[in-house]
Scaffold this motif. Structure first.
Motif, mmCIF file in Angstrom:
data_model
loop_
_atom_site.group_PDB
_atom_site.id
_atom_site.type_symbol
_atom_site.label_atom_id
_atom_site.label_comp_id
_atom_site.label_asym_id
_atom_site.label_seq_id
_atom_site.Cartn_x
_atom_site.Cartn_y
_atom_site.Cartn_z
ATOM 1 N N GLY A 185 14.170 8.612 3.801
ATOM 2 C CA GLY A 185 13.191 7.726 3.222
ATOM 3 C C GLY A 185 13.601 7.261 1.846
ATOM 4 O O GLY A 185 14.537 7.624 1.206
ATOM 5 N N GLU A 186 12.958 6.133 1.667
ATOM 6 C CA GLU A 186 13.009 5.532 0.450
ATOM 7 C C GLU A 186 11.519 5.293 -0.381
ATOM 8 O O GLU A 186 10.391 5.745 0.414
ATOM 9 N N MET A 187 11.591 5.352 -1.427
ATOM 10 C CA MET A 187 10.237 5.307 -2.371
ATOM 11 C C MET A 187 9.497 3.959 -2.125
ATOM 12 O O MET A 187 10.059 2.746 -1.900
ATOM 13 N N PRO A 188 8.228 4.040 -1.834
ATOM 14 C CA PRO A 188 7.409 2.949 -1.219
ATOM 15 C C PRO A 188 7.042 2.042 -2.610
ATOM 16 O O PRO A 188 5.581 2.041 -2.863
ATOM 17 N N LEU A 189 7.842 1.326 -3.299
ATOM 18 C CA LEU A 189 7.689 0.823 -4.340
ATOM 19 C C LEU A 189 6.480 -0.222 -4.274
ATOM 20 O O LEU A 189 6.423 -0.966 -3.069
ATOM 21 N N PRO A 190 5.696 -0.738 -5.154
ATOM 22 C CA PRO A 190 4.620 -1.844 -4.910
ATOM 23 C C PRO A 190 5.295 -2.967 -4.811
ATOM 24 O O PRO A 190 6.656 -3.359 -4.767
ATOM 25 N N PRO A 191 4.731 -3.969 -3.831
ATOM 26 C CA PRO A 191 5.299 -5.143 -3.524
ATOM 27 C C PRO A 191 5.793 -6.104 -4.553
ATOM 28 O O PRO A 191 6.343 -7.120 -4.341
ATOM 29 N N TYR A 192 5.164 -6.086 -5.880
ATOM 30 C CA TYR A 192 5.619 -6.835 -7.043
ATOM 31 C C TYR A 192 6.952 -6.291 -7.517
ATOM 32 O O TYR A 192 7.483 -7.268 -8.603
#
Length: 355
Positions: A146-153
């Motif tokens: 998995g990867e970190m779910p960073l915010p879309p901005y």
């Protein structure tokens, strides 16, 4: 009030794309809750505003590496799954992109087949219910793939995944970080305790609803997302002791604030408990327990800036945001911080709490 009342002009270059090298070197805007007066400091200077007897309450949730990139079995089409909520040991509610390919009965593969996802159901809101197939321990597989779910901005790659975790994170389950806590270091927490203040930790698992825009015109028509929280016995005892003694309670983050105010609203006191909260805090809200707040600078027209306005006051809040833009503060998850400071003397649990 209208959602548009909480808009402000933000130059795109002020949206922080990466964390600073040192957590506690972010800037800190200290705001007097009563007057709106502003002081510009560095986050490690927070110690100068902590008083003996203060209680800082922090959210110890830990972000899952919940973003999975894989392929559809049979066609090789690209797919992205984002884990939202665990239903049972191997079943999760997820977001899927592209949604058209994620239909019930289809399988997707991640890590060359180390993890397989079976689509069980498409919910009314478009989320997918997925059953995972794997060998070993799911958390270990997820950590590897998995990867970190960073915010879309945030558009830049995060080199160190731990920088999207607080130093005190413990309970895995969030889809986003409680970002107000990202500025703390173990040394700063120890220094706060050395001042005669206390710390206590609760858990609220942050959902992606945090980033969803408010789509109604009048804020009272907005339906809040629901998030899971829990408070253990030791934390409940510490918070309740501080509350009944009239000591200042400093909430670290909007997630902590929502948890504390939910429990006070539902139970009238802080006690060990768990549940789901969809509390919506906006101007006019009567705070029952939170005195002061440490928080980041939030998206325009978001429920988070509305929560800040409820505690600080609308006019003070919007002026603070304009000042942050003028002073070139860094915004959002990896950005700078504000401390809404109350210095009221209190006389126990029934003291006046004008907000």
């Amino acid at each position: 009030m209208k959602v548009s009342d909480f808009n402000y002009d933000l130059p795109p270059e002020l949206i922080a794309q990466h964390p600073l090298a040192q957590r506690d070197q972010s800037r800190l805007m200290v705001i007097d809750q009563a007057t709106g007066g502003i002081t510009h400091r560095v986050f490690r200077d927070l110690i100068e505003y902590i008083e003996p007897g203060d209680l800082l309450v922090l959210n110890d949730t830990r972000v899952l590496p919940a973003r999975l990139l894989g392929v559809r079995e049979g066609t090789g089409g690209q797919v992205e799954l984002l884990l939202l909520r665990r239903i049972d040991l191997n079943t999760w509610e997820t977001l899927a992109k592209p949604g058209k390919s994620a239909r019930p009965g289809r399988f997707f593969s991640f890590g060359d087949g180390r993890l397989r996802a079976e689509i069980l159901e498409v919910r009314e809101d478009g989320n997918r219910i997925v059953r995972f197939h794997y060998e070993g321990v799911f958390e270990k597989v997820l950590d590897d793939l998995g990867e970190m779910p960073l915010p879309p901005y945030i558009h830049e790659k995060l080199e160190d995944r731990e920088r999207y975790q607080t130093v005190y994170s413990r309970a895995e389950g969030s889809a986003a970080a409680p970002t107000a806590g990202l500025h703390f270091t173990p040394e700063l927490l120890e220094a706060i305790r050395g001042r005669g203040a206390e710390t206590a930790f609760l858990t609220l698992h942050v959902g992606l609803g945090t980033f969803r825009p408010v789509k109604v015109e009048v804020i009272t028509e907005h339906l809040m997302h629901s998030e899971y929280y829990s408070i253990d016995e030791l934390t409940a005892q510490r918070i309740e002791a501080a509350r009944t003694a009239g000591r200042r309670i400093i909430s670290v983050g909007t997630t902590t604030t929502r948890t504390l105010e939910t429990v006070m609203r539902d139970r009238g006191r802080i006690e060990a408990c768990s549940g789901w909260t969809d509390i919506f805090i906006y101007p006019g809200f009567e705070f029952r327990i939170v005195d002061s707040l440490i928080t980041n600078f939030h998206l325009p027209e978001s429920t988070l800036i509305m929560l800040v306005s409820a505690l600080l006051g609308y006019d003070h809040t919007m002026e603070a945001y304009r000042e942050a833009v003028r002073e070139r503060y860094r915004f959002f998850s990896f950005g700078d911080s504000m401390f809404i400071r109350s210095s009221r003397f209190k006389e126990g649990p029934n003291h006046d709490r004008q907000a």
